[in-house]
Design a protein around this motif. Structure first.
Motif: not given
Length: 266
Positions: A171-176, A178-179, A185, A188, A230
């Motif tokens: 999930e941390a890779t998904v948030r990174a 998205a940033s 990224y 993560s 992105r």
């Protein structure tokens, strides 16, 4: 006999004195040290001091911490394309940019040289390595040779509970992603793969895969630092989530296909 008795008494008294008086004390007496309660010239009684004798606290220099921070900053600059492939950068100039001396910058650059991101240019500094698509493809091939069979084996042996513990990393890779921050990224992304491979219990494998992974993340020549937008990062992060789901389901065919495609996509 009385003379002999006196000699024996004297010998006993001397022996007792030798036991009671520490050798260093006798040595001090032989050197003419001051008696108890007196002070040698230039000395002060206990509790007395002059300003020059007040202990001055010295700051603890976290040199390793400074080098680590500079290393992270340089990696971010590389990922962002601020340090361009083919250009040479000196440690003093970079140190001025980061507000530190040249030493931690030089040490950080030496680490980047070991990682293959830069190369040493004698008497000049460090050149950012120019990498092409062929090198990236070769790294992807080697990573696939190492990680695909390991992940397939882990899919058959690791419990669902252990895989579930890696959900936050995916999930941390998904948030990174998205940033849109490539440096965040990249970090993560490595953390997720490191977590998966770490379940193998083979630390040498983890270290080798980590080195290959990091090398594959450095920007390509021609300003390709931003070639993956992105959307590409979000798609890549989505594969992490799908891979974790397949590992939990012990679906070996899906795991093999996802990992192979993941590397083929860079």
């Amino acid at each position: 006999m009385k003379g002999v008795g006196r000699d024996v008494d004297r010998a006993v008294r001397e022996a007792v004195a030798d036991v009671r008086v520490p050798p260093q004390a006798r040595a001090s007496e032989m050197r003419g040290a001051p008696a108890q309660g007196e002070h040698a010239p230039g000395e002060h009684a206990r509790g007395e001091h002059t300003h020059s004798e007040v202990p001055i606290p010295r700051p603890v220099v976290q040199r390793a911490s400074v080098r680590g921070q500079i290393l992270d900053a340089l990696r971010t600059a590389l990922m962002a394309g601020e340090l361009r492939p083919g250009d040479v950068y000196s440690a003093p100039a970079l140190g001025e940019r980061f507000g530190v001396s040249a030493t931690p910058v030089r040490e950080a650059m030496q680490q980047l040289a070991l990682e293959g991101a830069v190369e040493v240019v004698p008497n000049r500094g460090f050149r950012v390595v120019e990498r092409g698509a062929r090198e990236l493809a070769e790294l992807a091939e080697v990573r696939a040779l190492i990680e695909v069979p390991v992940m397939v084996r882990l899919a058959r042996t690791v419990s669902v509970e252990r895989w579930a513990e890696l959900r936050p990393l995916a999930e941390a890779t998904v948030r990174a992603a998205a940033s849109g921050c490539r440096a965040a990224y990249a970090e993560s992304d490595r953390a997720f793969h490191r977590g998966v491979l770490g379940l193998s219990g083979n630390e040498q494998l983890v270290q080798i895969a980590e080195d290959l992974h990091r090398r594959s993340q450095w920007p390509l020549v021609g300003g390709a630092a931003s070639s993956r937008g992105r959307g590409d990062l979000v798609a890549d992060a989505g594969e992490h989530v799908a891979l974790l789901d397949a590992l939990m389901a012990r679906d070996v065919d899906v795991v093999r296909g996802l990992v192979g495609g993941h590397f083929a996509g860079g």
